[in-house]
Design a protein around this motif. Structure first.
Motif, PDB file in Angstrom:
ATOM      1  N   GLY A 169      92.220 -13.614 146.622  1.00  0.00           N
ATOM      2  CA  GLY A 169      91.389 -12.456 146.917  1.00  0.00           C
ATOM      3  C   GLY A 169      90.020 -12.468 146.276  1.00  0.00           C
ATOM      4  O   GLY A 169      89.377 -11.413 146.178  1.00  0.00           O
ATOM      5  N   HIS A 170      89.524 -13.631 145.872  1.00  0.00           N
ATOM      6  CA  HIS A 170      88.260 -13.693 145.145  1.00  0.00           C
ATOM      7  C   HIS A 170      87.073 -13.867 146.096  1.00  0.00           C
ATOM      8  O   HIS A 170      87.184 -14.459 147.172  1.00  0.00           O
ATOM      9  N   ALA A 171      85.918 -13.368 145.658  1.00  0.00           N
ATOM     10  CA  ALA A 171      84.709 -13.412 146.478  1.00  0.00           C
ATOM     11  C   ALA A 171      84.101 -14.808 146.529  1.00  0.00           C
ATOM     12  O   ALA A 171      83.297 -15.092 147.410  1.00  0.00           O
ATOM     13  N   ASN A 190      93.578 -17.033 150.229  1.00  0.00           N
ATOM     14  CA  ASN A 190      92.753 -15.890 150.631  1.00  0.00           C
ATOM     15  C   ASN A 190      91.525 -15.709 149.746  1.00  0.00           C
ATOM     16  O   ASN A 190      91.185 -14.576 149.357  1.00  0.00           O
ATOM     17  N   ASN A 191      90.874 -16.817 149.429  1.00  0.00           N
ATOM     18  CA  ASN A 191      89.623 -16.770 148.674  1.00  0.00           C
ATOM     19  C   ASN A 191      88.449 -17.056 149.611  1.00  0.00           C
ATOM     20  O   ASN A 191      88.570 -17.816 150.573  1.00  0.00           O
ATOM     21  N   ALA A 192      87.287 -16.455 149.307  1.00  0.00           N
ATOM     22  CA  ALA A 192      86.127 -16.559 150.188  1.00  0.00           C
ATOM     23  C   ALA A 192      85.338 -17.847 149.982  1.00  0.00           C
ATOM     24  O   ALA A 192      84.374 -18.100 150.718  1.00  0.00           O
ATOM     25  N   HIS A 225     102.195 -30.076 143.126  1.00  0.00           N
ATOM     26  CA  HIS A 225     102.707 -28.765 143.549  1.00  0.00           C
ATOM     27  C   HIS A 225     101.576 -27.732 143.650  1.00  0.00           C
ATOM     28  O   HIS A 225     101.637 -26.649 143.079  1.00  0.00           O
ATOM     29  N   ILE A 226     100.540 -28.125 144.373  1.00  0.00           N
ATOM     30  CA  ILE A 226      99.437 -27.222 144.693  1.00  0.00           C
ATOM     31  C   ILE A 226      99.714 -26.597 146.058  1.00  0.00           C
ATOM     32  O   ILE A 226     100.073 -27.302 147.009  1.00  0.00           O
ATOM     33  N   THR A 227      99.552 -25.303 146.167  1.00  0.00           N
ATOM     34  CA  THR A 227      99.662 -24.602 147.447  1.00  0.00           C
ATOM     35  C   THR A 227      98.339 -23.910 147.711  1.00  0.00           C
ATOM     36  O   THR A 227      97.896 -23.083 146.905  1.00  0.00           O
ATOM     37  N   ALA A 228      97.691 -24.267 148.824  1.00  0.00           N
ATOM     38  CA  ALA A 228      96.373 -23.713 149.135  1.00  0.00           C
ATOM     39  C   ALA A 228      96.333 -23.328 150.605  1.00  0.00           C
ATOM     40  O   ALA A 228      96.526 -24.183 151.480  1.00  0.00           O
ATOM     41  N   TYR A 229      96.061 -22.043 150.869  1.00  0.00           N
ATOM     42  CA  TYR A 229      96.047 -21.599 152.267  1.00  0.00           C
ATOM     43  C   TYR A 229      95.130 -20.391 152.442  1.00  0.00           C
ATOM     44  O   TYR A 229      94.851 -19.652 151.508  1.00  0.00           O
ATOM     45  N   ASN A 230      94.648 -20.255 153.675  1.00  0.00           N
ATOM     46  CA  ASN A 230      93.803 -19.112 154.066  1.00  0.00           C
ATOM     47  C   ASN A 230      92.549 -18.988 153.209  1.00  0.00           C
ATOM     48  O   ASN A 230      92.084 -17.862 152.948  1.00  0.00           O
ATOM     49  N   ASN A 231      91.998 -20.115 152.779  1.00  0.00           N
ATOM     50  CA  ASN A 231      90.723 -20.093 152.067  1.00  0.00           C
ATOM     51  C   ASN A 231      89.584 -20.370 153.051  1.00  0.00           C
ATOM     52  O   ASN A 231      89.753 -21.098 154.031  1.00  0.00           O
ATOM     53  N   ASN A 279      93.496 -23.398 156.143  1.00  0.00           N
ATOM     54  CA  ASN A 279      92.189 -23.260 155.495  1.00  0.00           C
ATOM     55  C   ASN A 279      91.098 -23.460 156.544  1.00  0.00           C
ATOM     56  O   ASN A 279      91.205 -24.331 157.416  1.00  0.00           O
ATOM     57  N   ALA A 280      90.026 -22.658 156.462  1.00  0.00           N
ATOM     58  CA  ALA A 280      88.934 -22.782 157.425  1.00  0.00           C
ATOM     59  C   ALA A 280      88.177 -24.091 157.242  1.00  0.00           C
ATOM     60  O   ALA A 280      87.581 -24.610 158.177  1.00  0.00           O
TER      61      ALA A 280
END
Length: 302
Positions: A140-142, A164-166, A181-187, A209-210
């Motif tokens: 949720g970070h800008a 979900n980071n901008a 074990h890194i999980t990264a999504y919706n950034n 991720n975009a």
């Protein structure tokens, strides 16, 4: 509240407390850093709960920069399953600063925290060497969820969730020994971006991720193994790999290849003198595997 407490089961935070005993905790980690300098060998236990931050934890090992002279310490939240220590801005929508920031602070370890809804969750920079990071969630970070510039070739960061980071999910400028074990999504940008030497990236998941799922740039002879990449721009983009870098596994019996599917462009893009072997790619809009100046063999593509 004592609900879910691991470190202070019979203590309630109070500004009048010293923070040195489990029965006399401070109410917020900022209060403790404001009172004491934490140096080599010190441990700060932050118990289960929500911690609204009026001020950031802006820390340094150099004199006169921020709260005090703090380095060489361990700051940890609760390790018990099902409980969290969550830090967030006290004023909703306040994106002016990172919740946890290190400037020229060496040998700091951070683990078992959730950081949400600030400028960044974790920001480490300016000669902060040997930074260790484990079991962290940032969302949720800008800007970026986590941004780390460190020199820690013998350390590994693991169990990191950034979503979900901008900006970037996790931006790393190494060297670093390992990521796992890194999980990264919706950034909005890459789920993971790494520059500088990286020993290995293993057992991680990058999706929706975009930008790219994971982007490795000039990381050397990195081992990339056991990862999943799907619904990103490129799944894995690996630029300027050097001899000895391996994406997948030449031993097909181990099942340690990567899987990349349903990405907008290539599933795996490799530029450099490296081996791509034992991976499975399918349903990507462009090439399943795209290799320049390297070698690809014994992969499955459909």
């Amino acid at each position: 509240s004592d609900l879910g407490d691991q470190y202070t089961p019979s203590g309630t935070g109070n500004n009048r407390h010293t923070g040195k005993l489990a029965t006399a905790p401070k109410p917020n980690p900022w209060n403790l850093f404001h009172t004491y300098d934490l140096q080599a060998g010190a441990t700060l236990n932050v118990d289960t709960g929500d911690y609204p931050m009026i001020h950031p934890l802006s820390l340094s090992g150099a004199p006169g920069l921020v709260l005090g002279q703090d380095e060489g310490f361990l700051m940890q939240g609760p390790s018990d399953a099902g409980v969290l220590a969550t830090l967030f801005p006290a004023i909703p929508g306040d994106h002016r600063w990172a919740l946890f920031e290190l400037t020229d602070a060496d040998f700091v370890s951070l683990r078992f925290f959730t950081f949400r809804d600030a400028q960044r969750g974790v920001y480490v920079h300016t000669d902060s060497t040997n930074f260790d990071l484990d079991d962290i969630t940032a969302y949720g970070h800008a800007s970026d969820g986590i941004r780390v510039d460190t020199d820690a070739p013998l350390l590994g960061h693991e169990n990191i969730d950034v979503h979900n980071n901008a900006g970037y999910g996790y931006y790393l400028d190494g060297p670093l020994g390992a990521l796992s074990h890194i999980t990264a999504y919706n950034n909005v940008s890459n789920g993971l971006y790494v520059t500088g030497s990286l020993g290995s990236l293993t057992d991680s998941v990058f999706h929706h991720n975009a930008g790219n799922g994971a982007y490795l740039s000039s990381t050397g002879s990195t081992l990339v193994q056991g990862n999943r990449f799907y619904n990103n721009d490129y799944g894995l983009m690996f630029y300027y790999a050097t001899a000895g870098a391996l994406v997948g596994d030449t031993d097909l019996t181990t099942g340690r290849g990567n899987i990349a599917w349903n990405n907008l462009y290539s599933g795996i893009y490799m530029y450099g003198n490296a081996m791509v072997s034992g991976n499975t790619v399918y349903g990507n809009s462009y090439e399943g595997i795209d290799v320049y100046n390297g070698t690809a063999r014994d992969n499955v593509a459909f």
